[in-house]
Design an enzyme around this catalytic site. Sequence first.
Site, short mmCIF file in Angstrom:
data_model
loop_
_atom_site.label_atom_id
_atom_site.label_comp_id
_atom_site.label_asym_id
_atom_site.label_seq_id
_atom_site.Cartn_x
_atom_site.Cartn_y
_atom_site.Cartn_z
N ASP A 128 97.47 35.08 9.82
CA ASP A 128 98.15 34.56 11.01
C ASP A 128 99.64 34.85 11.02
O ASP A 128 100.33 34.53 11.99
CB ASP A 128 97.90 33.06 11.18
CG ASP A 128 98.40 32.23 10.00
OD1 ASP A 128 99.18 32.76 9.17
OD2 ASP A 128 98.03 31.04 9.92
N ARG A 182 115.22 35.13 3.82
CA ARG A 182 115.79 35.34 2.48
C ARG A 182 116.87 36.41 2.54
O ARG A 182 116.81 37.35 3.32
CB ARG A 182 114.70 35.72 1.47
CG ARG A 182 114.05 37.06 1.71
CD ARG A 182 113.28 37.55 0.47
NE ARG A 182 112.13 36.73 0.17
CZ ARG A 182 110.88 37.02 0.51
NH1 ARG A 182 110.63 38.13 1.21
NH2 ARG A 182 109.88 36.25 0.18
N ASP A 257 103.87 46.01 -5.14
CA ASP A 257 104.54 45.77 -3.85
C ASP A 257 105.48 44.58 -3.93
O ASP A 257 106.22 44.30 -2.96
CB ASP A 257 103.50 45.56 -2.73
CG ASP A 257 102.58 44.38 -3.01
OD1 ASP A 257 101.86 44.44 -4.03
OD2 ASP A 257 102.58 43.42 -2.23
#
Length: 465
Positions: A128, A182, A257
């Site tokens: 989502d 961030r 990743d």
Amino acid sequence: MTILPQASTYRPETIIHELGGEFYDPVDAAAFPQHILRFRNDRWAETVGLADLTDEQWIAHFGRFEPLDGTLPQPLALRYHGHQFRSYNPEIGDGRGFLFAQMRDQKDRLMDLGTKGSGQTPYSRFGDGRLTLKGGVREILATEMLEALGVETSKTFSLIETGEALERNDEPSPTRSSVMVRLSHGHIRIGTFQRLATFQQPENMEKLIAYCLKHYFGEEAGDDAPQRLLSHVVAGGAKLAASYMAAGFVHGVLNSDNIGITTESFDYGPWRFTPRWEPGFTAAYFDQTGLYAFARQAEAIHWDIAQLAVSLRLVQDEADPLIKLVEGFGPLYRDAYLERMLWRLGVESRGTSDDVRLFTAVEKALRESNVTIDRFFFDWRGGQRRGPSPADGIYESEAFADVADAMKAYAAAKPAHAYWSDDAPCSMHIEEVEAIWARIDEADDWTMLNEKVAAIRRMGEAMRQ
């Protein structure tokens, strides 16, 4: 000595556009039904000239994602692949976040503002694109604690509650939602290089290497560019792994990743601080083989860096120089591990076998005893045992006798900051994390979180002295 963040003027950038449209997808942020500002990191906002924003302006930029002046006109979802628990996944990318803005800090470094929970992108798959409020709170706690303990980490810049009820399989649902921003020194990952290697795109690989060397390491590209880039990542990765160990931290998901090319720690999901020196301690319930256990984190980061080396072979004819650099990870890690442990003890390196002897004695004592990691470093700060302490009985063991004997080679100094006279160290164990969240979830009481952040920052001040 670590220097506190310094004020800076706002200097926007759009440097990511140098890479071109094959590296990202323009996206739109989700439209949230509610925007309640829960956390703004003015300490780090000051370093990029954004601390003077009003709360209304802050919400407009970091909740509704109205563009900041002079930087990216539209958010960009970055493209990358990666190994997830050693299984290659070509179907990932920024799935619930995007690059929102770029700017310079007071050190003239290129900085990114990236998001988490900002909505669906082309890489969301079946997700989502949202972030639970608990996940945002946990990231605040992780980044604040790691910063205080000397780990190079992204900074939780903003957390805004967004008023949606989210369904999750691994926690009580429905649960509250949030969007987080961030601040970090770049969002290029090892997985970014892996994607280019998979698609056999040498020109884009050379472009990416040049981008990283120039904007993260201040170097121009050349014939040896792949080797120089790899050397930076090897050295930085070794320091990152060593910092995790000295902090007693377990990231939990060290997939390729999740390793940035600047080797700045970021993206905190199932993280934990291990209370005691347990090599097999894991943070993620789904890490059933212990792949990313406490004492295996250096191995994990080393393996991820090896995948970067494999990717760089696309534009590097000779494999041997890359292999040699990857093989140099071990010695660099051992040196960094020793340095970080001495730093946490608050003693100056003697540059001799004394350092190794002390390091060996400390690790052995922590592994064999029941003392908590934070308690030990608190009680022995400055090269001498202080007390009284609840662990005094443990310190009478033979293992700690070796620690005390090894410390005689160092000039003991009484720590000056008042923190070192407290009754107990500032820790961050799972029980406290859950207690902080329970107060927010049950009573919308943010007092414990705010007090904890203040306590962590106070500890950080003490650690820097």
